[in-house]
Motif scaffolding. Structure first.
Motif, PDB file in Angstrom:
ATOM      1  N   ILE A  85      15.101  36.304  14.674  1.00 45.27           N
ATOM      2  CA  ILE A  85      16.454  35.777  14.544  1.00 45.27           C
ATOM      3  C   ILE A  85      17.343  36.783  13.810  1.00 45.27           C
ATOM      4  O   ILE A  85      18.494  37.013  14.212  1.00 45.27           O
ATOM      5  N   ASP A  86      16.812  37.404  12.765  1.00 45.45           N
ATOM      6  CA  ASP A  86      17.587  38.441  12.057  1.00 45.45           C
ATOM      7  C   ASP A  86      17.989  39.563  13.013  1.00 45.45           C
ATOM      8  O   ASP A  86      19.128  40.040  12.984  1.00 45.45           O
ATOM      9  N   TRP A  87      17.073  40.005  13.867  1.00 43.87           N
ATOM     10  CA  TRP A  87      17.388  41.079  14.812  1.00 43.87           C
ATOM     11  C   TRP A  87      18.388  40.624  15.874  1.00 43.87           C
ATOM     12  O   TRP A  87      19.235  41.398  16.301  1.00 43.87           O
ATOM     13  N   VAL A  88      18.285  39.373  16.321  1.00 39.61           N
ATOM     14  CA  VAL A  88      19.273  38.843  17.267  1.00 39.61           C
ATOM     15  C   VAL A  88      20.649  38.854  16.610  1.00 39.61           C
ATOM     16  O   VAL A  88      21.639  39.283  17.222  1.00 39.61           O
ATOM     17  N   GLN A  89      20.730  38.407  15.376  1.00 40.53           N
ATOM     18  CA  GLN A  89      22.008  38.416  14.674  1.00 40.53           C
ATOM     19  C   GLN A  89      22.537  39.838  14.505  1.00 40.53           C
ATOM     20  O   GLN A  89      23.735  40.083  14.649  1.00 40.53           O
ATOM     21  N   GLU A  90      21.666  40.788  14.227  1.00 45.88           N
ATOM     22  CA  GLU A  90      22.065  42.200  14.115  1.00 45.88           C
ATOM     23  C   GLU A  90      22.614  42.709  15.442  1.00 45.88           C
ATOM     24  O   GLU A  90      23.581  43.477  15.482  1.00 45.88           O
ATOM     25  N   ALA A  91      22.006  42.273  16.528  1.00 41.27           N
ATOM     26  CA  ALA A  91      22.433  42.708  17.867  1.00 41.27           C
ATOM     27  C   ALA A  91      23.872  42.287  18.172  1.00 41.27           C
ATOM     28  O   ALA A  91      24.547  42.937  18.974  1.00 41.27           O
ATOM     29  N   ARG A  92      24.361  41.251  17.527  1.00 42.19           N
ATOM     30  CA  ARG A  92      25.748  40.798  17.736  1.00 42.19           C
ATOM     31  C   ARG A  92      26.735  41.942  17.602  1.00 42.19           C
ATOM     32  O   ARG A  92      27.688  42.036  18.363  1.00 42.19           O
ATOM     33  N   THR A  93      26.515  42.799  16.619  1.00 43.36           N
ATOM     34  CA  THR A  93      27.466  43.876  16.364  1.00 43.36           C
ATOM     35  C   THR A  93      26.926  45.263  16.685  1.00 43.36           C
ATOM     36  O   THR A  93      27.703  46.197  16.843  1.00 43.36           O
ATOM     37  N   GLU A  94      25.612  45.393  16.812  1.00 39.94           N
ATOM     38  CA  GLU A  94      25.012  46.721  16.935  1.00 39.94           C
ATOM     39  C   GLU A  94      24.508  47.062  18.332  1.00 39.94           C
ATOM     40  O   GLU A  94      24.183  48.218  18.597  1.00 39.94           O
ATOM     41  N   ALA A  95      24.437  46.092  19.230  1.00 42.16           N
ATOM     42  CA  ALA A  95      23.842  46.309  20.547  1.00 42.16           C
ATOM     43  C   ALA A  95      24.852  46.110  21.670  1.00 42.16           C
ATOM     44  O   ALA A  95      25.816  45.355  21.529  1.00 42.16           O
ATOM     45  N   SER A  96      24.600  46.776  22.782  1.00 39.27           N
ATOM     46  CA  SER A  96      25.412  46.574  23.982  1.00 39.27           C
ATOM     47  C   SER A  96      24.827  45.468  24.856  1.00 39.27           C
ATOM     48  O   SER A  96      25.525  44.881  25.683  1.00 39.27           O
ATOM     49  N   ALA A  97      23.537  45.200  24.682  1.00 36.31           N
ATOM     50  CA  ALA A  97      22.832  44.160  25.432  1.00 36.31           C
ATOM     51  C   ALA A  97      21.530  43.871  24.707  1.00 36.31           C
ATOM     52  O   ALA A  97      21.087  44.654  23.856  1.00 36.31           O
ATOM     53  N   LEU A  98      20.904  42.758  25.062  1.00 35.56           N
ATOM     54  CA  LEU A  98      19.641  42.355  24.453  1.00 35.56           C
ATOM     55  C   LEU A  98      18.639  42.020  25.537  1.00 35.56           C
ATOM     56  O   LEU A  98      18.926  41.223  26.443  1.00 35.56           O
ATOM     57  N   VAL A  99      17.465  42.629  25.456  1.00 35.12           N
ATOM     58  CA  VAL A  99      16.308  42.248  26.264  1.00 35.12           C
ATOM     59  C   VAL A  99      15.364  41.542  25.299  1.00 35.12           C
ATOM     60  O   VAL A  99      15.052  42.083  24.232  1.00 35.12           O
ATOM     61  N   ILE A 100      14.931  40.345  25.654  1.00 35.36           N
ATOM     62  CA  ILE A 100      14.050  39.609  24.751  1.00 35.36           C
ATOM     63  C   ILE A 100      12.894  38.968  25.503  1.00 35.36           C
ATOM     64  O   ILE A 100      13.095  38.269  26.496  1.00 35.36           O
ATOM     65  N   ASN A 101      11.694  39.269  25.030  1.00 34.16           N
ATOM     66  CA  ASN A 101      10.499  38.554  25.449  1.00 34.16           C
ATOM     67  C   ASN A 101      10.137  37.673  24.260  1.00 34.16           C
ATOM     68  O   ASN A 101       9.520  38.138  23.298  1.00 34.16           O
ATOM     69  N   PRO A 102      10.544  36.415  24.304  1.00 34.78           N
ATOM     70  CA  PRO A 102      10.333  35.551  23.158  1.00 34.78           C
ATOM     71  C   PRO A 102       8.889  35.098  22.995  1.00 34.78           C
ATOM     72  O   PRO A 102       8.547  34.515  21.963  1.00 34.78           O
ATOM     73  N   ALA A 103       8.064  35.339  24.010  1.00 34.24           N
ATOM     74  CA  ALA A 103       6.680  34.857  24.014  1.00 34.24           C
ATOM     75  C   ALA A 103       6.701  33.349  23.738  1.00 34.24           C
ATOM     76  O   ALA A 103       7.600  32.662  24.206  1.00 34.24           O
ATOM     77  N   ALA A 104       5.771  32.855  22.964  1.00 33.07           N
ATOM     78  CA  ALA A 104       5.671  31.406  22.750  1.00 33.07           C
ATOM     79  C   ALA A 104       6.897  30.807  22.078  1.00 33.07           C
ATOM     80  O   ALA A 104       7.187  29.622  22.265  1.00 33.07           O
ATOM     81  N   TYR A 105       7.656  31.611  21.318  1.00 27.04           N
ATOM     82  CA  TYR A 105       8.860  31.069  20.684  1.00 27.04           C
ATOM     83  C   TYR A 105       9.893  30.621  21.715  1.00 27.04           C
ATOM     84  O   TYR A 105      10.757  29.802  21.404  1.00 27.04           O
TER      85      TYR A 105
END
Length: 145
Positions: free
Chosen positions: A59-79
């Motif tokens: 979740i911390d990294w997702v929140q960081e991606a808000r301002t630092e990333a152009s896109a997000l690839v996520i394999n959440p696995a069981a979450y």
């Protein structure tokens, strides 16, 4: 230069290559990282690659991606099947979100067929083993500036 594509992997993916290779393949997470970096570089992009077994860290990294990333690839696995908190964090993003799975969840146990992440994702890539990440990088790069 554009912002990097964040690539996040959830619980147990640190054990790729040894955990149920008949389902998830023999590639290690380091192999996956290298594939992502190579494909991103070929597209003129970079990646920030993280894995955690801890929901709060993701979740911390997702929140960081808000301002630092152009896109997000996520394999959440069981979450993906359990975390409303992860969904809430993803819903705050205004960048493309590509959900990624090594196996095809729709062809597996009933509890794996739906994820909360899908409710926030721009798109989904699944069932191609380590290549799922490469395809997700391509989709993310094509959707972002």
């Amino acid at each position: 230069m554009s912002k990097p594509i964040y690539v996040l992997s959830g619980p147990n993916l640190n054990l790729l290559g040894v955990r149920e290779p008949e389902i998830y393949g023999k590639a290690t997470l380091d192999d996956v990282r290298k594939l992502c970096e190579q494909r991103a570089a070929a597209l003129g992009r970079t990646v920030v690659f993280h894995q955690s077994n801890h929901e709060g860290q993701l979740i911390d990294w997702v929140q960081e991606a808000r301002t630092e990333a152009s896109a997000l690839v996520i394999n959440p696995a069981a979450y993906g099947h359990t975390s409303i908190a992860l969904l809430d964090a993803l819903k705050m993003l205004d960048i493309p979100i590509v959900e990624c799975h090594l196996s095809n969840p729709a062809a597996r146990e009933a509890f794996r067929r739906e994820t909360y992440v899908s409710l926030a994702a721009t798109g989904l890539v699944s069932g191609f083993g380590a290549q799922s990440y490469v395809l997700a990088i391509e989709a993310a790069a094509g959707q972002s500036a």
